[in-house]
Enzyme design. Sequence first.
Site: not given
Ligand code: NDP
Length: 318
Positions: A233, A281
Amino acid sequence: MPISEAIPSGTLAFYSAFDDFETWKRALQAQLPNLKVIHSSEITDPADIHYVLAWKPPENFFAGMTNLRLIINLGAGVDSLVKRQDLPPGIPITRLTDPQMSRMMAGYVLFAVLRHARDIPYFEQAQRRGEWTYRHPRSPEETRVAVLGLGQLGAKAAHELQRQGFRVLGWSRSPAQIEGVECHAGLDTLDTVLEQADILVVMLPLTPQTAGILDRTRLERLPRGAVLINVARGALVDQAALTELLQNGHLGGATLDVFEREPLPAGDPLWSMPNVLITPHLASVAIPSSAATQIAENIMRVSAGQAPENIIDPARGY
Ligand code: NDP
């Protein structure tokens, strides 16, 4: 009741300005023939709606949906959904975790990392000048790639990168274990990760904790000449600081799929920077034929009185 005995009926309402309704309808009805699938424009009485599959629905979309059982976010990122005021309380929200979506994202990340690691932007620019300029390739082990966010998408991308021989560092909120990836967790370790990243891949969800996490100070921690790839994002990164650091050479390049404002406004300096690749995107999208299986499974679970899988926590923001 066991899931296999539940034959879900009821009505699912669909909304997306980007995805084709008929394709999704066919994919869902192939899995759940008794489910009525309608476009949100066909809703006559909101109380008839039991399930919603939507990407960025308009304001007041959920008003009057008194019989709603499940909200399915048509995508992985739920940031725009969880900040809404009109979400009906107590209704579970799930996101898509389609393996094909993770594969598509990993493919984009791999492309972007390889493009920089193999100096392709340098050769593209040389070609435009009509110059044969040799630059000896580095081995992947010499390039350190840091992946911020090791969730459904980030973990797959980190795995694919280490398979290519890169030295991969990962960063998440809670400790993670991925074979061949040096995993770090928690805000205290972020600077250490950034300081080692020749290429930084941003794959975090946008939450109150992560908004603006890559501010100027943190971007300056990256080694001189480092490259930033953002597929998550735009609001995770201070875009003005990023632009300036790309202009003054602290950062060597960027591949950006997401922006603070989308579409990226005409005239934004990023458009014309030779060291920046912009895509609109689309690093990964939901694929109806495979995602429908997961959606159907969750509708069956809810029909059988069970909790759906891949539920998100609105308070946590992902
Ligand atoms: P998930 O919710 O599966 O994973 C999120 C990861 O980020 C986890 O490892 C989590 O840690 C970590 N995280 C969250 N908050 C924090 C924090 N405060 N500090 C450190 N680490 C943190 O997300 P996805 O992998 O499925 O997707 C990631 C993002 O990709 C989506 O939220 C979306 O915004 C973006 N996206 C973009 C697309 C595009 O076309 N450009 C398409 C699809 C998604 P923990 O493992 O400890 O929970």
